[in-house]
Scaffold this active site. Structure first.
Site, PDB file in Angstrom:
ATOM      1  N   ASP A  32      23.255 -70.237 -31.768  1.00  0.00           N
ATOM      2  CA  ASP A  32      24.266 -71.180 -31.252  1.00  0.00           C
ATOM      3  C   ASP A  32      23.740 -72.601 -31.389  1.00  0.00           C
ATOM      4  OD1 ASP A  32      26.014 -72.672 -29.365  1.00  0.00           O
ATOM      5  OD2 ASP A  32      26.709 -70.690 -28.783  1.00  0.00           O
ATOM      6  N   ASP A  55      22.827 -73.802 -36.559  1.00  0.00           N
ATOM      7  CA  ASP A  55      24.206 -74.144 -36.916  1.00  0.00           C
ATOM      8  C   ASP A  55      24.678 -73.205 -38.032  1.00  0.00           C
ATOM      9  OD1 ASP A  55      26.488 -75.581 -38.092  1.00  0.00           O
ATOM     10  OD2 ASP A  55      25.821 -77.230 -36.805  1.00  0.00           O
ATOM     11  N   ILE A  56      25.877 -72.650 -37.888  1.00  0.00           N
ATOM     12  CA  ILE A  56      26.366 -71.715 -38.914  1.00  0.00           C
ATOM     13  C   ILE A  56      26.680 -72.420 -40.242  1.00  0.00           C
ATOM     14  CG2 ILE A  56      27.208 -69.887 -37.387  1.00  0.00           C
ATOM     15  CD1 ILE A  56      30.043 -71.144 -37.715  1.00  0.00           C
ATOM     16  N   LEU A  77      31.323 -65.322 -33.294  1.00  0.00           N
ATOM     17  CA  LEU A  77      32.213 -66.013 -32.350  1.00  0.00           C
ATOM     18  C   LEU A  77      32.076 -67.530 -32.434  1.00  0.00           C
ATOM     19  CD1 LEU A  77      31.425 -63.863 -29.144  1.00  0.00           C
ATOM     20  CD2 LEU A  77      32.859 -63.264 -31.070  1.00  0.00           C
ATOM     21  N   ALA A  78      31.062 -68.026 -33.122  1.00  0.00           N
ATOM     22  CA  ALA A  78      30.841 -69.482 -33.163  1.00  0.00           C
ATOM     23  C   ALA A  78      32.020 -70.167 -33.836  1.00  0.00           C
ATOM     24  CB  ALA A  78      29.558 -69.798 -33.931  1.00  0.00           C
ATOM     25  N   TYR A 145      43.182 -75.582 -37.121  1.00  0.00           N
ATOM     26  CA  TYR A 145      42.425 -74.488 -36.484  1.00  0.00           C
ATOM     27  C   TYR A 145      43.009 -73.136 -36.883  1.00  0.00           C
ATOM     28  CZ  TYR A 145      41.025 -71.362 -32.619  1.00  0.00           C
ATOM     29  OH  TYR A 145      40.560 -70.296 -31.876  1.00  0.00           O
ATOM     30  N   ASN A 174      45.186 -65.346 -25.081  1.00  0.00           N
ATOM     31  CA  ASN A 174      44.524 -66.311 -24.188  1.00  0.00           C
ATOM     32  C   ASN A 174      43.498 -65.628 -23.290  1.00  0.00           C
ATOM     33  OD1 ASN A 174      47.117 -67.558 -25.069  1.00  0.00           O
ATOM     34  ND2 ASN A 174      46.315 -69.257 -23.863  1.00  0.00           N
ATOM     35  N   VAL A 189      44.144 -73.443 -19.673  1.00  0.00           N
ATOM     36  CA  VAL A 189      45.001 -73.599 -18.499  1.00  0.00           C
ATOM     37  C   VAL A 189      44.439 -72.913 -17.248  1.00  0.00           C
ATOM     38  CG1 VAL A 189      46.518 -71.676 -19.199  1.00  0.00           C
ATOM     39  CG2 VAL A 189      47.399 -73.426 -17.663  1.00  0.00           C
ATOM     40  N   GLY A 274      55.554 -79.653 -29.717  1.00  0.00           N
ATOM     41  CA  GLY A 274      55.073 -78.648 -30.670  1.00  0.00           C
ATOM     42  C   GLY A 274      54.462 -77.414 -30.035  1.00  0.00           C
TER      43      GLY A 274
HETATM   44  P1  NAD Z   1      33.303 -71.651 -26.739  1.00  0.00           P
HETATM   45  O1  NAD Z   1      33.497 -73.063 -27.213  1.00  0.00           O
HETATM   46  O2  NAD Z   1      32.929 -71.430 -25.329  1.00  0.00           O
HETATM   47  O3  NAD Z   1      32.242 -70.906 -27.661  1.00  0.00           O
HETATM   48  C1  NAD Z   1      32.015 -71.246 -29.013  1.00  0.00           C
HETATM   49  C2  NAD Z   1      30.519 -71.281 -29.223  1.00  0.00           C
HETATM   50  O4  NAD Z   1      30.247 -71.583 -30.599  1.00  0.00           O
HETATM   51  C3  NAD Z   1      29.810 -72.360 -28.386  1.00  0.00           C
HETATM   52  O5  NAD Z   1      28.709 -71.801 -27.713  1.00  0.00           O
HETATM   53  C4  NAD Z   1      29.378 -73.389 -29.420  1.00  0.00           C
HETATM   54  O6  NAD Z   1      28.213 -74.098 -29.034  1.00  0.00           O
HETATM   55  C5  NAD Z   1      29.180 -72.518 -30.645  1.00  0.00           C
HETATM   56  N1  NAD Z   1      29.286 -73.263 -31.899  1.00  0.00           N
HETATM   57  C6  NAD Z   1      30.254 -74.145 -32.255  1.00  0.00           C
HETATM   58  N2  NAD Z   1      30.011 -74.641 -33.470  1.00  0.00           N
HETATM   59  C7  NAD Z   1      28.869 -74.040 -33.911  1.00  0.00           C
HETATM   60  C8  NAD Z   1      28.118 -74.125 -35.099  1.00  0.00           C
HETATM   61  N3  NAD Z   1      28.465 -74.965 -36.087  1.00  0.00           N
HETATM   62  N4  NAD Z   1      27.013 -73.353 -35.228  1.00  0.00           N
HETATM   63  C9  NAD Z   1      26.620 -72.532 -34.214  1.00  0.00           C
HETATM   64  N5  NAD Z   1      27.292 -72.424 -33.058  1.00  0.00           N
HETATM   65  C10 NAD Z   1      28.415 -73.172 -32.909  1.00  0.00           C
HETATM   66  O7  NAD Z   1      34.656 -70.883 -27.101  1.00  0.00           O
HETATM   67  P2  NAD Z   1      35.126 -69.414 -26.701  1.00  0.00           P
HETATM   68  O8  NAD Z   1      36.363 -69.556 -25.917  1.00  0.00           O
HETATM   69  O9  NAD Z   1      33.993 -68.630 -26.157  1.00  0.00           O
HETATM   70  O10 NAD Z   1      35.549 -68.851 -28.129  1.00  0.00           O
HETATM   71  C11 NAD Z   1      34.739 -67.912 -28.837  1.00  0.00           C
HETATM   72  C12 NAD Z   1      35.480 -67.503 -30.094  1.00  0.00           C
HETATM   73  O11 NAD Z   1      36.704 -66.850 -29.752  1.00  0.00           O
HETATM   74  C13 NAD Z   1      35.877 -68.674 -31.004  1.00  0.00           C
HETATM   75  O12 NAD Z   1      35.726 -68.280 -32.341  1.00  0.00           O
HETATM   76  C14 NAD Z   1      37.338 -68.901 -30.677  1.00  0.00           C
HETATM   77  O13 NAD Z   1      38.027 -69.487 -31.760  1.00  0.00           O
HETATM   78  C15 NAD Z   1      37.784 -67.486 -30.418  1.00  0.00           C
HETATM   79  N6  NAD Z   1      38.983 -67.408 -29.566  1.00  0.00           N
HETATM   80  C16 NAD Z   1      38.904 -67.744 -28.237  1.00  0.00           C
HETATM   81  C17 NAD Z   1      40.048 -67.652 -27.452  1.00  0.00           C
HETATM   82  C18 NAD Z   1      40.025 -68.016 -25.980  1.00  0.00           C
HETATM   83  O14 NAD Z   1      41.069 -67.894 -25.331  1.00  0.00           O
HETATM   84  N7  NAD Z   1      38.903 -68.426 -25.421  1.00  0.00           N
HETATM   85  C19 NAD Z   1      41.267 -67.216 -28.021  1.00  0.00           C
HETATM   86  C20 NAD Z   1      41.304 -66.901 -29.365  1.00  0.00           C
HETATM   87  C21 NAD Z   1      40.141 -66.976 -30.134  1.00  0.00           C
END
Ligand code: NAD
Length: 313
Positions: A32, A55-56, A77-78, A145, A174, A189, A274
């Protein structure tokens, strides 16, 4: 016991997955960049946990990690998971959300990793299909996105079919629950409503409040990730993950007020232009392919989230 990598494991969803995998006795490596994630989310946990800051977008760093031992699965998940951020910074969002996924798949292929589970989003459905929305509904990204998630999903399917990396994409609706950041300018929210209520203030509902969403508790979302990492039927599939229950924002606000046991009048503000009007998952495929069965009601999930936020005060 198995070895797992979680990219984005210091974030909201990732840190909850870390807890589940450690509790099940597995060994977990979190990769992360901490751009939105927090070290504190995964500190002080019992079990075999390693944290690698990286970083990914950095393929060499990914390769070094992936080649360091045999990993059963990678949970990818990043991401920079904000629609608004992706409009403000489309290229940076693309580099992380789309190219970053390609990097993870390419490195998984290079080391012969047997499963990638990718966190996609319901955002790519757009606003044309009335709920319940199945995976067969047309996709219509309404933000950079969403387009980046769609590109990533396509790579997951292609890497499964042609490039030898069995991958599965979960289209999350969500997600809410403990460790979701209420302070972020892009906060979701549920943590926004609950932190308002804990401060004795009324939550603000945009528009008439009759817009709907599918709120899935984070522990159920984590179960879906775990199931997707082992299901034999999952590779090459794109699967909705939600509660399957359509909830209006007015109803959510009412439940949040009851859970917090405060007396406030909900405030209304102009609608967000939107914004998708209705959203709710058809989770038939998740039930069939993953044996997924969401267990937490919105009432119970809100109470657990509120308890967590109360502990932080
Ligand atoms: P979050 O922002 O809490 O977690 C994302 C993590 O990715 C963070 O820890 C961040 O530091 C890390 N990150 C970001 N850019 C990075 C990079 N370049 N290299 C390495 N690490 C990086 O978000 P979340 O809510 O935990 O979401 C996790 C995943 O689930 C995401 O891919 C998000 O798109 C997806 N998602 C979440 C939801 C939701 O409701 N929370 C809904 C649909 C999809």
């Amino acid at each position: 016991m198995a070895n797992y990598i979680i990219t984005g494991g210091a974030g909201f969803l990732g840190s909850n997955l870390v807890r589940r995998l450690l509790a099940d006795g597995h060994s977990v490596t979190v990769f992360d960049s901490l751009v939105t994630g927090r070290r504190e989310n995964i500190e002080g946990l019992e079990g075999d946990l390693e944290f690698v800051e990286g970083d990914i977008r950095d393929t060499a760093a990914l390769l070094e990690l992936f080649a360091s031992k045999a990993f059963e699965s990678v949970f990818h998940l990043a991401a920079l998971p904000s629609v608004r951020f992706s409009f403000e910074n489309p290229q940076e969002a693309h580099d992380v959300n789309a190219t970053g996924t390609l990097n993870v798949l390419a490195v998984a292929r290079a080391v012969g990793c047997s499963r990638v589970v990718f966190a996609s989003s319901c955002a790519l459905y757009g606003d044309e299909t009335p709920p319940p929305i199945s995976e067969n509904a047309s996709v219509k990204p309404l933000s950079p996105y969403a387009a980046q998630k769609l590109a990533s999903e396509s790579y997951c399917v292609l890497y499964t079919q042609f490039l030898g990396v069995p991958s599965v994409a979960l289209r999350f609706f969500n997600i809410y629950g403990p460790r979701q950041d209420p302070a972020s300018e892009y906060a979701a929210v549920v943590p926004k409503f609950l932190t308002c209520l804990l401060a004795g203030e009324a939550p603000v509902v945009f528009g008439d409040g009759e817009q709907t969403r599918d709120f899935v508790f984070v522990e159920d979302a984590v179960s879906a990730l775990v199931l997707a990492s082992s299901s034999l039927k999952a590779p090459g599939k794109v699967v909705n993950i939600g509660s399957g229950v359509e909830t209006s924002i007015n109803h959510l606000a009412g439940l949040a007020v009851s859970a917090a046991e405060v007396e406030v009048e909900i405030r209304h503000a102009p609608a967000v232009p939107g914004e998708v009007r209705r959203s709710c998952a058809d989770i038939t495929l998740a039930r069939n392919v993953l044996n997924f069965n969401p267990e937490t009601t919105l009432e119970d999930g809100l109470k657990k989230t509120l308890d967590f936020l109360t502990m932080l005060i």
